[in-house]
Design a protein around this motif. Structure first.
Motif: not given
Length: 341
Positions: A160-168, A220-222
């Motif tokens: 899921d691109p949104a989850v991957l973006s959060m993980a990064e 906080t980064s997310v």
């Protein structure tokens, strides 16, 4: 134009304000009234709705402290969107210092829950209906279980691109591509269109400063990546996210007392000795060897083991040495003494 308030339970929270809402949950057998406290920060500016929760398993303490520190951040005064912070979801297990509910059920197998079901179903429904469904994103904080420690890492549906973006954005060095089993918060949230990231770090019934700092830094980064918080004055360094291609548990080939030589975050090769299981009465010792190459992301903290026990958790990566290097660099960044606590 004034931003609309949000409603949770029977409480309205105005834009630009913070409220602690007590969601009624089933009583304990003492029948003195029970509630799940939810901290709601509703920003003046439009933005996403995010929940951050801990102690779905009642013995997992690191997340409780992470959220306590999150609630003290002055940066929340600049919040855009809405933050729901729930330090303790499983209040029953938390009071008893146990992972489970009083009926021995695992709350993280009963989402989305339902009214009129078991205690687990009732509690899951209160949390899911009042919090999760009101959000677009979530971060679920966990530790290892049953005397096991976890290296800080992320779990989620990395396809899921949104989850991957959060993980990064979270910044942890390692991730497992797991969408969550049936009944888990992640799986139920995904069915409702809510993207949830799970952070694993540390062991139950213990505070671990490294894991706590890593969790607060990641949350906080997310929030910065979702434009809920303005970027900090110092640009944060990040290590490349390494996503595991597979994982396995190394199981004890014999019973006895285990002495590890390999450490969390270490890259090991297939056949490498991870530690030795000794006979406490002086008999023959047996080595535990790695069944494949990988990076150790979890281990058992108890010395006593039975044959077949899951002793060390190995994750496989396309570039395992780079994964270990990312872990080492991340550890230095998190424990930087200059980082605000």
């Amino acid at each position: 134009m004034t931003r609309a308030s949000v409603t949770i339970g029977d409480r309205k929270v105005a834009a630009g304000s913070h409220a602690t809402v007590l969601l009624p949950v089933p009583d304990t057998f003492l029948r003195q009234g029970s509630a799940m406290p939810v901290h709601v920060f509703h920003g003046r500016r439009e933005g996403p709705a995010l929940f951050v929760c801990a102690a779905i398993h009642g013995d997992e303490l690191n997340g409780v402290e992470i959220i306590r520190r999150l609630l003290r951040l002055k940066r929340l005064n600049q919040l855009a969107g809405t933050l729901y912070a729930i330090p303790i979801v499983n209040i029953y297990g938390f009071m008893a210092n146990t992972r489970y509910l009083p009926d021995r059920r695992d709350l993280n197998r009963f989402f989305p829950g339902k009214e009129g079901g078991s205690l687990a179903s009732e509690l899951a429904a209160v949390f899911f209906e009042n919090v999760v469904k009101n959000c677009g994103y979530g971060i679920d904080l966990h530790t290892g279980s049953n005397h096991r420690r976890n290296l800080p890492h992320i779990r989620g549906d990395m396809e899921d691109p949104a989850v991957l973006s959060m993980a990064e954005a979270f910044g942890a060095p390692l991730a497992l591509d797991l969408s969550g089993m049936e009944g888990s918060l992640r799986a139920a949230a995904r069915e409702s269109g809510v993207r949830v990231l799970l952070f694993e770090a540390g062991e139950p019934l213990r505070f671990d400063e490294f894991s706590i700092r890593a969790g607060l830094r990641g949350i906080t980064s997310v929030m910065e990546s979702l434009n809920m918080l303005p970027a900090g004055k110092r640009k944060r360094r990040r290590v490349p996210l390494q996503i595991a291609t597979d994982r396995t548990w190394c199981r004890a080939p014999a019973s006895g007392l285990f002495r590890a030589v390999a450490k969390l975050g270490q890259h090991v090769g297939q056949g490498e000795v991870l530690g030795t299981i000794h006979d406490p009465f002086g008999g023959r010792s047996t080595d535990l060897v790695a069944p494949r190459d990988g990076v150790i992301i979890g281990d058992q903290s108890l010395a006593s083991v039975y044959k077949g026990d899951a002793v060390m958790h190995l994750a496989r990566f396309d570039a395992p040495r780079q994964a270990q290097a990312s872990v080492d660099e991340y550890s230095e960044m998190v424990m930087d003494a200059r980082m605000a606590r």
